[in-house]
Design an enzyme around this catalytic site. Structure first.
Site, PDB file in Angstrom:
ATOM      1  N   ASP A 681       2.049   2.968  10.906  1.00  0.00           N
ATOM      2  CA  ASP A 681       1.764   3.297  10.101  1.00  0.00           C
ATOM      3  C   ASP A 681       0.635   2.763   8.899  1.00  0.00           C
ATOM      4  OD1 ASP A 681       1.630   6.142   8.814  1.00  0.00           O
ATOM      5  OD2 ASP A 681       2.320   4.675   6.977  1.00  0.00           O
ATOM      6  N   LYS A 685      -3.644   3.715   8.639  1.00  0.00           N
ATOM      7  CA  LYS A 685      -4.482   3.445   7.245  1.00  0.00           C
ATOM      8  C   LYS A 685      -5.340   2.382   7.463  1.00  0.00           C
ATOM      9  CE  LYS A 685      -0.715   5.205   4.536  1.00  0.00           C
ATOM     10  NZ  LYS A 685       0.831   4.565   4.967  1.00  0.00           N
TER      11      LYS A 685
END
Ligand code: ADP
Ligand code: ASP
Ligand code: MG
Length: 818
Positions: A681, A685
């Protein structure tokens, strides 16, 4: 004296006729000795259409008697309801005579199987004759009333269906009639007239308004009142644009332009007699008589609105005549349009390209083929010599016109018009601007008309609220919270931002539901559960496209790869996207680029602030830096709220497994916590940030130092993964103890420098700017050409449904803001 005209809907039922009489008693000043008003009446609502249908049926040999019987019944019932019993018989007898004549006439049409324009006008005249006769009889109970068949005084040429008035003779006859009936209220049939031979003609559909103006001009009335079923002339047809509002004033020219382009509330020729005699026309609502309505007059008070209204004609065709034979030939268009005039083909709008190489004009569908035929006959030689191409036809189109005298002085009107159409994916087929600059008309596809009208209305009447139509995918934590926030904030948005959000569609993985008027957010969950539409993503998207709503936004509140495959198609359908789903932007670079290109090309927004740092203004900050010409030298960041939470809680006696469980329970993790702990994750980003900072990186370019032992990385399910956290307790305890022994804290830090992105597990001491970080906070520091000495830092909660939903909310409100 006044003229009062009541339209079809105002004479459509016993109740409305009663209302009409009340208005008349009040407005009409029926006083002995005073100048009595003249009342002009339309046929009962729907009757003219019904008469046309019956006549056409008869000409085809079909039975018309059931419809005729219905018509008779409608009139008789009103007489019975509103007339004293003793007065009923004479009225019924006279009506019956009318219906007998009508029947004979229709029978004649049936026998001959022929319906000429002349006979058609005669058939239509019975609509007004019956209604005016009936109402005059009813009114006679309260006032000195006399029935007038206008065909005796309005004299026209023989252009049946749209006859031209002989003004001089007509005015003379009307004055004579009025004199003869001094002291009586005339109840006049609208719409009908007669030619020199006494044959019935009509003044064109909607022509009762015109009758009123003809009487007004002849009698020098002080006012012509048009009583209808809406609150005056509105900014757009209220049936198409719900936010349309009433106009207090219009000039004759504005009213003429609006009505010419479809504002049916008043028939365009009506304005001419009134204009010549400077008689104000007031449009009023029979069903809300207290409402002041719209006044049409010479001069209006100054207004700061660029336009007065928007009107439209649906269902037109355009013909395109093209060829070298037209260039520089001044007589060509003259020949073309006199030909069409001769053939009685009404040309609604004309545009000519500046090269004079082609002329495009609009006609009604019924005239399309005939227009092509006569043109090709007339220009046969030019066609043979190839100086002219064959006439090109395009059907299923509509005209939208913005109208207002202020347009002349207001720059940017056409820019605004085309921007709002373009933004909503409405393709403009042709444009015409009247040389008077009182209107700009565009031709669009019929399919887009409702969307176009609403979008243009929103764009010009900015003092009204703008409506965003949202289609929401996903009803998990974020989706739910978004609905809650939206529901609680409706009034504020309306009052402060002039924005109204309508949730036009919701889908989760089980069910979906649609409502163009907006799904109530008080009970959306019940509505969705009770829906009988099973969820299907491609159907959801297809339906969203089909509804073709203006200012439309697709909100992806999922973490699923499935919706991503539709993003390009959605953007290309000029629907904006707001998404917290990172999968799209962190897929291949090519895909990342495609989304941006599609959004730009189609003039829509693609917002994803919540892809990084939930609701924190990170993407927006980076974009502002880049757009204003700054350059990113370095980004350092802690962007996993989950991992921040873990390291801020994984201390002292805490064990890693329980800390992860707690984070999940608090909603700080992705649905699969491994996405956070593996660094996936966080990687996404960093990748999105790097790309937004201008680097064409792929996921594999981001180097990730894992904070998990191999066994946890190898786990095959979420449960399995939690098991490994227990089994590997010693591994985690060791890391924690080493950091604590040195007075340091654990931090998982992402870095972008010189175009290289990495994520590493670091132990930092109290001198490090990231040392002090609490809860699930995110922190990001941008070192740029401008922020060189001290970086620009954004810090705050970077996870949780409330802040993420708030970020989605903010993106949604920003859609279409510039
Ligand atoms: P009447 O029977 O009273 O002559 P019409 O049906 O001819 O009434 O005209 C009134 C209708 O015109 C309204 O019901 C409305 O739907 C339609 N209309 C179209 N454009 C406009 C507009 N700009 N303002 C008001 N009404 C409009
Ligand atoms: N009855 C006619 C029509 O429907 C005229 C009118 O109502 O103005 O067109
Ligand atoms: Mg009308």
């Amino acid at each position: 004296m006044k003229i009062l005209k009541f339209g079809g809907t105002s004479v459509g039922s016993a109740q409305s006729i009663q209302t009409l009489l009340n208005i008349l008693k009040k407005e009409g000043e029926v006083k002995a000795g005073a100048d009595q008003p003249v009342v002009v009446l339309s046929a009962m609502s729907g009757v003219t259409n019904l008469l046309i249908a019956m006549a056409e049926d008869a000409a085809k040999g079909n039975d018309f008697t059931p419809q005729l019987a219905d018509l008779e019944k409608r009139h008789f019932e009103i007489v019975k309801a509103l007339l004293e019993i003793r007065d009923q018989n004479p009225a019924l007898t006279r009506l019956k005579i009318n219906f007998n004549h009508l029947e004979e006439l229709l029978q004649g049409i049936l026998t001959l199987r022929e319906l000429t324009p002349k006979t058609r006008d005669l058939v239509l005249s019975y609509g007004e004759r019956c209604s005016a006769l009936m109402i005059s009889k009813i009114a006679a109970q309260y006032m000195p009333a006399v029935f007038v068949d206008a065909s005796e005084v309005i004299k026209t040429d023989s252009s049946f269906g749209q006859a031209k008035v002989n003004t001089e003779l007509t005015e003379q006859l009307i004055r004579g009639l009025y004199q003869e009936n001094k002291g009586k209220v005339l109840f006049v049939t609208g719409f009908i007239a007669s030619n020199d031979e006494g044959q019935i003609t009509t003044l064109g559909r909607g022509g009762s308004d015109y009758t009123a103006a003809i009487f007004g001009a002849a009698l020098n009335a002080s006012e012509i009142q048009i009583w209808t079923d809406v609150n005056g002339m509105m900014t757009a047809d209220p049936r198409m644009v719900k936010k349309a509002f009433s106009l207090t004033e219009l000039t004759y020219t504005e009213a003429m332009e609006l009505s010419y382009f479809g504002a049916k509330v008043i028939y365009p020729p009506t304005m001419i007699p009134a204009f010549l005699k400077k008689i104000p026309i007031v449009i009023k609502n029979t069903f809300e008589p207290g409402f002041e309505g719209t006044i049409i007059q010479h001069v209006c008070k100054p207004s700061n609105l660029a336009i007065k209204g928007i009107s439209s004609i649906n269902n037109i065709s355009i013909l395109n005549v093209e060829g070298s034979g037209m260039v520089g030939k001044s007589g060509f268009s003259g020949r073309l349009f006199s030909l069409l005039a001769r053939e009685q083909i009404n040309v609604i709008l004309i545009t000519q390209s500046s090269s004079e190489h082609s002329i495009t004009f609009a006609v009604s569908p019924g005239d399309t083929e005939r227009a092509r035929r006569v043109i090709e006959q007339e220009f046969e030689l030019e066609l043979l010599a190839k100086k002219l191409e064959h006439v090109d036809i395009e059907k299923d189109l509509a005209i939208l016109a913005v109208v207002g005298e202020n347009m002349k002085e207001t720059p940017g009107v056409s820019g605004k018009l085309f921007h709002s159409l373009g933004r909503n994916g409405v393709n403009v087929r042709a444009i015409a601007q009247g040389s008077s600059e009182y209107n700009i008309s565009v031709i669009v596809s019929s399919h887009d008309l409702a969307k176009a009208l609403n979008a243009v209305h929103d764009a010009f009447f900015v003092q009204l609220t703008k409506t965003l139509y949202a289609f929401c995918l996903g009803t998990g934590n974020i989706g739910k919270t978004l609905f809650k926030q939206l529901n609680g904030h409706t009034q504020f948005l309306h009052d402060n931002n002039g924005i109204q959000v309508k949730i036009a569609g919701i889908s989760n993985t089980r069910k979906m539901v649609f409502n163009e008027d907006g799904i109530s957010l008080d009970n959306w969950e019940e509505t969705l559960n009770q829906s009988n539409e099973q969820a299907d993503l491609s159907t959801f998207i297809a339906k969203m496209k089909d509804l073709n709503l203006p200012n439309c936004v697709f909100i992806d509140n999922t973490a699923s790869p499935k919706p991503i495959t539709f993003y390009e198609e959605i953007l290309k359908s000029t629907i904006s996207i707001v998404t917290c789903n990172k999968i799209g932007n962190s897929g291949s670079y090519q895909q990342y680029k495609t989304f941006r290109d599609s959004a730009r090309q189609h003039g829509v927004d693609f917002f994803y602030e919540t892809n990084v740092g939930a609701g924190l203004p990170i993407i927006r900050t980076l974009k502002d830096l880049m757009n204003s010409g700054d350059r990113v030298q370095k980004i350092e960041a802690i962007l996993s709220g989950t991992i921040s939470f873990l390291f801020n809680n994984f201390k002292g006696d805490a064990n890693f497994h329980d800390t992860v469980k707690l984070a999940q329970e608090k909603g700080y993790t992705e649905p699969d916590p491994r996405d956070d702990l593996r660094g996936t994750d966080f990687m996404r980003k960093m990748l999105i940030l790097a790309r937004d900072a201008g680097y064409a990186l792929e996921a594999s370019d981001v180097s990730i130092q894992s904070m998990l032992p191999q066994a946890s990385l190898d786990a095959t399910s979420v449960d399995d993964f939690y098991q490994t956290l227990i089994a590997e307790d010693a591994y985690f305890a060791d890391i924690k103890n080493r950091a604590e022994a040195d007075g340091k804290v654990l931090r998982y830090i992402g870095k972008l420098e010189d175009g290289k992105a990495s994520i590493t597990l670091e132990m930092v001491d109290e001198n490090h700017p990231f040392y002090m970080l609490s809860g699930s906070d995110n922190i990001i520091s941008f070192t740029t050409d401008r922020y060189k000495e001290r970086p620009l830092v954004v810090k705050g909660p970077g996870a949780g449904a409330e802040v993420t939903a708030a970020g989605v909310f903010a993106d949604l409100i920003n859609v279409g803001a510039n």
